[in-house]
Structures are given as C-alpha cells and as structure tokens.
Design a protein around this motif. Structure first.
Motif, PDB file in Angstrom:
ATOM      1  N   SER A  33     -21.895  15.804 -25.246  1.00  0.00           N
ATOM      2  CA  SER A  33     -23.620  15.839 -25.612  1.00  0.00           C
ATOM      3  C   SER A  33     -24.205  15.838 -24.650  1.00  0.00           C
ATOM      4  O   SER A  33     -23.959  15.603 -23.350  1.00  0.00           O
ATOM      5  N   ARG A  34     -25.656  16.049 -24.561  1.00  0.00           N
ATOM      6  CA  ARG A  34     -26.641  16.258 -23.429  1.00  0.00           C
ATOM      7  C   ARG A  34     -26.501  15.480 -22.475  1.00  0.00           C
ATOM      8  O   ARG A  34     -26.506  15.560 -21.283  1.00  0.00           O
ATOM      9  N   HIS A  39     -26.423  12.843 -17.122  1.00  0.00           N
ATOM     10  CA  HIS A  39     -26.144  11.569 -16.171  1.00  0.00           C
ATOM     11  C   HIS A  39     -24.803  11.991 -15.268  1.00  0.00           C
ATOM     12  O   HIS A  39     -24.252  11.090 -14.489  1.00  0.00           O
ATOM     13  N   LEU A  62     -23.528  19.019 -28.157  1.00  0.00           N
ATOM     14  CA  LEU A  62     -23.287  18.583 -29.393  1.00  0.00           C
ATOM     15  C   LEU A  62     -24.279  17.741 -30.065  1.00  0.00           C
ATOM     16  O   LEU A  62     -24.736  16.620 -29.207  1.00  0.00           O
ATOM     17  N   ALA A  64     -26.312  14.778 -32.525  1.00  0.00           N
ATOM     18  CA  ALA A  64     -25.829  13.499 -33.001  1.00  0.00           C
ATOM     19  C   ALA A  64     -25.782  13.715 -34.400  1.00  0.00           C
ATOM     20  O   ALA A  64     -26.342  14.547 -35.324  1.00  0.00           O
ATOM     21  N   GLU A  65     -25.075  12.874 -35.162  1.00  0.00           N
ATOM     22  CA  GLU A  65     -24.903  12.620 -36.773  1.00  0.00           C
ATOM     23  C   GLU A  65     -24.566  13.927 -37.419  1.00  0.00           C
ATOM     24  O   GLU A  65     -25.165  14.747 -37.992  1.00  0.00           O
ATOM     25  N   SER A 139     -19.105   7.111 -25.234  1.00  0.00           N
ATOM     26  CA  SER A 139     -20.357   6.838 -24.373  1.00  0.00           C
ATOM     27  C   SER A 139     -21.354   5.843 -24.959  1.00  0.00           C
ATOM     28  O   SER A 139     -22.372   5.259 -24.270  1.00  0.00           O
ATOM     29  N   THR A 140     -21.193   5.572 -26.033  1.00  0.00           N
ATOM     30  CA  THR A 140     -21.870   4.609 -26.891  1.00  0.00           C
ATOM     31  C   THR A 140     -20.899   3.600 -27.086  1.00  0.00           C
ATOM     32  O   THR A 140     -19.787   3.598 -27.013  1.00  0.00           O
ATOM     33  N   VAL A 152     -16.607  11.448 -39.685  1.00  0.00           N
ATOM     34  CA  VAL A 152     -17.441  11.423 -40.797  1.00  0.00           C
ATOM     35  C   VAL A 152     -18.571  12.650 -40.384  1.00  0.00           C
ATOM     36  O   VAL A 152     -19.203  12.663 -39.329  1.00  0.00           O
ATOM     37  N   LYS A 159     -23.090  11.797 -46.370  1.00  0.00           N
ATOM     38  CA  LYS A 159     -21.707  11.804 -45.385  1.00  0.00           C
ATOM     39  C   LYS A 159     -20.501  11.727 -46.183  1.00  0.00           C
ATOM     40  O   LYS A 159     -20.360  10.913 -47.045  1.00  0.00           O
ATOM     41  N   PRO A 179     -21.674   3.626 -21.149  1.00  0.00           N
ATOM     42  CA  PRO A 179     -22.577   3.237 -21.997  1.00  0.00           C
ATOM     43  C   PRO A 179     -23.582   2.529 -21.248  1.00  0.00           C
ATOM     44  O   PRO A 179     -24.800   2.370 -21.853  1.00  0.00           O
ATOM     45  N   THR A 181     -25.886   4.080 -19.518  1.00  0.00           N
ATOM     46  CA  THR A 181     -26.898   4.961 -19.364  1.00  0.00           C
ATOM     47  C   THR A 181     -27.561   4.886 -20.827  1.00  0.00           C
ATOM     48  O   THR A 181     -28.481   5.621 -20.756  1.00  0.00           O
ATOM     49  N   VAL A 186     -30.316   3.174 -28.656  1.00  0.00           N
ATOM     50  CA  VAL A 186     -28.900   3.695 -29.033  1.00  0.00           C
ATOM     51  C   VAL A 186     -28.212   2.452 -28.820  1.00  0.00           C
ATOM     52  O   VAL A 186     -27.085   2.190 -29.565  1.00  0.00           O
ATOM     53  N   PHE A 251     -11.047  -2.059 -38.257  1.00  0.00           N
ATOM     54  CA  PHE A 251     -11.206  -1.083 -39.606  1.00  0.00           C
ATOM     55  C   PHE A 251     -10.332  -0.071 -39.730  1.00  0.00           C
ATOM     56  O   PHE A 251     -10.370   0.508 -40.844  1.00  0.00           O
TER      57      PHE A 251
END
Ligand SMILES: NC(=O)c1ccc[n+]([C@@H]2O[C@H](COP(=O)([O-])OP(=O)(O)OC[C@H]3O[C@@H](n4cnc5c(N)ncnc54)[C@H](OP(=O)(O)O)[C@@H]3O)[C@@H](O)[C@H]2O)c1
Ligand SMILES: [Fe+2]
Length: 378
Positions: A33-34, A39, A62, A64-65, A139-140, A152, A159, A179, A181, A186, A251
């Motif tokens: 992603s951007r 970073h 890419l 989100a969601e 990254s999250t 998903v 979804k 993470p 950054t 988020v 999970f």
C-alpha cells in the motif's frame, strides 16, 4: 486439531530476513500500500530481494478494504509478470488482496462466486493445490491475515471470505518497525480487531486449549498495551503487533463468531476493526444471556484481566472503546440509510458461515435487533 502452516519470523529489523526467504526465486512480485512506499519499507524490501539476484516488480497502490473489482484490476499485472514468489507488504487489506490474487493466478479457471463462502447453507467449490509461495509482512497490528487461511473481499457492499489452507502464507515476517508508522486511528481500529479476534475465538464452539492460549495472551496484551500503542509508544506497538498474529493463530483454529458476521455485512459503513469494536458488547450480551458456556468463557477472560464476571468483561470492552474514542454507529451513518438496509444486513449475516461457530445460533430477527440496538446505542 490445532494447526499453523506459516513460519513466523519476528524481531526488530527482521524485514532483512527477506534476503534469505527470497533466495532461489527468480521473479518476485511485491504488493504493497502507499504508506509502505512512503515510509521506505518497500524500497528496503526490494533491495533485500534484488540483493539475492531476483528480478523484482512492485505494485504500490493497493487500497484498504479490498473488493472483487480490485482483484480484477490487478490480476492482469500479476499474470503478465509471472512471479514465482509473492510478497504482501501492508495491512490486512494488502495481504487479503495478495491471497486472492494468488488464487486466481495459480488457478485461473476459478471465479470468486464459486469458491467464496457466500452462504453457510451451501458449500463452495474446494480450492485446488496452489503453487506460488507467499510471504506476508504485516504493517498494521490487526487482521491476523499473515497466518490465517482467509481472504476477505467486498462484493458490492458486503464482505465474503475465501477460506482455504492454500492461501495461508508460507512465511510471516513481524518487524515492529512497520506498525510504528501507523497513524493513531489505524493503530486503534486494527488493535480493536485483535481484541475481537481474541474474544470471539475464545468463545466459539470449536475453541480448544491451544487456540485458547493464543487468544488469552492476545486479549491480555491488547487490554494492557493498546492505549499506549495508540499514543505511539514503541514497546507497545511491538507487543500489540505480536498479539495480532497470536489472535490470528487463535481464530485460524477456533474461527470467529456473530460479531464478525455482522461487521462483514455492514462493511459499507466503515473500517473493519471499528465496526467490530462497536458490535462486540452487544453480541457478548446476546451470547451470555442465552448460553451458560458463553457466560462461563467470558468470565474466564474477565478473571485473566483481573475482574470476575462476564458482565464485567462487557463493561471492560465498553470502557476501552470509550477511552479510545470509538464513535457510536449513529456518527458513521444516518438513521434513514441504516434502517433501510438493516433487514438485508441481518439476512446476509444470518447466512454467514461464521454464525455456525458462535456459541448461540441467532435467528435473523435477533440479528436485526442487535444491529438496531447497536445503532441506538442501547
Ligand atoms: N484475512 C483475514 O483473516 C482477516 C481477518 C480480519 C480482517 N481482515 C480484513 O483486513 C482488512 C483490515 O486490515 P487492517 O486492519 O490491517 O487495515 P488495512 O485496511 O490494511 O489498513 C488501513 C490503512 O492503514 C494504512 N496503513 C497500514 N499500515 C500502515 C503503516 N505502517 N503506516 C502508515 N499507514 C499504514 C493504509 O494506508 P495506505 O493505503 O496509505 O498505505 C491503509 O489504508 C479488512 O478488509 C478486513 O476485512 C482480514
Ligand atoms: Fe477481524
């Protein structure tokens, strides 16, 4: 049964292990992603892979969601490049996108409708063996997609999951520098998803002592460290990062429940973790009023956190939401729009496969009522 396909590499600077993991591959596609480009982590990853002689091609925007349309948009680029290794560098959204791209790159004869879990009353077609290796670098600190067998995707406003061990990543690299950054919002939204993963995984019908261990450790970590992590504390960011993967392992085995079924069908309203955080207390009250098992399990979690009853745990969740500034549903969507769509959401959530793992099997009307209670903030 307890299983984990993914090799987990963790530690400060562990991104560098890409050089070892990419050795021997010729054409490496990095999807990100951007923010990962902004970073400098994309460049760093490219350098490690080029350093061991592979040709590298990167896609850096890419969204989100992700939706099925996103897969259709990027699939031709994957096919043109013909990678023998896929690297997903980003949040759950990037990892889920990469997993779905892997499915349709390796098995082009499939389409989303036939393999996705659209409806728990009909079985999707099994996904065959897929060949391209997948490395996930989150990254999250949230989705747990770096170890899960799920991708998903939105189709229209709701979804659906593709679920198969074939898309569980081969390697996950957990480097806490990434993470750090994350903007506070988020960090909060993805971190709350970890809490929901832990609590739902601990209370499904298929939880086992091994998934429990992962779930409890993740829950305790989020409870203690998420507020600090949201403020940007370095150690807290690292701890929640590892907790996210632990909840993912929980999970992967114990699955999830009604809260995720509801948030997936309300995906048009806002970010995944935030919706889960909003629905969770209502789902917990619903479950504990109808199931001794759910009440007992919530009380066990409460005791791990220094409280005693299931009711205490609901309070803890509400307080944490309040402390972190989680909005009311009414602040995200207007009354008329929400009410006009509630029946459709309730029907789709009722048919969601995750409902089968929830400690209580809800009726469609009960899910509608839960959506409305969450909306009214009752
Ligand atoms: N597969 C599974 O098992 C599973 C489980 C739960 C949830 N999910 C899915 O995962 C998705 C949510 O994933 P997520 O909570 O991880 O968030 P995300 O949607 O991947 O990321 C949210 C935003 O955070 C930004 N971001 C990510 N990492 C960052 C960083 N290190 N620094 C700065 N900005 C950063 C990105 O912005 P930029 O675009 O600017 O980079 C992105 O737009 C949902 O679609 C949900 O349905 C999947
Ligand atoms: Fe989630």
């Amino acid at each position: 049964m307890f299983w984990l396909k993914t090799k987990i590499i963790e530690g400060e600077g562990s991104l560098r292990r890409l050089s070892k993991e990419a050795r021997g591959y010729e054409r490496v596609l990095i999807l990100s992603s951007r923010s990962m480009k902004r970073h400098g982590f994309l460049k760093e990853a490219e350098d490690y892979v080029r350093g061991v002689g592979a040709e590298v091609f990167s896609i850096a925007g890419l969204p989100a969601e992700p939706s099925v349309e996103v897969i259709e948009e990027f699939l031709p680029k994957v096919k043109d490049f013909e990678p023998d290794l896929l690297i997903a560098l980003g949040g759950g959204s990037v990892i889920d996108t990469t997993k779905a791209l892997k499915v349709f790159y390796d098995a082009p004869e499939l389409n989303f409708e036939e393999i996705a879990f659209i409806d728990r009353f009909s079985k999707p077609k099994p996904v065959p063996k897929l060949r391209t290796k997948l490395i996930a670098i989150p990254s999250t600190s949230g989705a747990g997609s770096e170890v899960s067998g799920a991708s998903v995707l939105k189709k229209g406003d709701v979804k659906y999951n593709i679920v198969t061990p074939e898309i569980a990543p081969d390697v996950a690299i957990l480097d806490p520098r990434l993470p750090r950054t994350m903007p506070a919002e988020v960090a909060r939204n993805s971190g709350l998803d970890v809490l929901v993963h832990g609590i739902e995984a601990y209370t499904t019908k298929v939880a086992n002592p091994f998934s429990d261990a992962m779930a409890i450790k993740a829950i305790k970590t989020v409870y203690k460290w998420l507020p600090l992590s949201v403020k940007g504390d370095d150690e807290a960011r690292a701890r929640v990062h590892y907790a996210a993967t632990m909840a993912g392992i929980a999970f992967l085995n114990a699955r999830l429940g009604l809260c995720h079924a509801m948030s997936h069908k309300a995906a048009w309203i806002g970010p995944h973790g935030l919706l889960n955080a909003i629905f969770l207390p209502y789902v917990m009250e619903f479950n504990m009023e109808r199931s001794d098992y759910a009440r007992k399990r919530y009380a066990e979690i409460a005791r791990e956190l220094g409280f005693s009853t299931a009711k205490d745990l609901v309070e803890v969740v509400r307080e944490l939401n309040g402390m972190l500034g989680v909005p009311e549903l009414g602040e995200l969507v207007d009354d008329e729009t929400f009410v006009s769509r509630v029946e459709e959401m309730a029907e789709k959530a009722y048919r969601d496969g995750l409902v089968a793992f929830n400690p209580v099997e809800p009726k469609q009307e009960e899910i509608r009522e839960l959506y409305l209670r969450a909306y009214r903030g009752e």
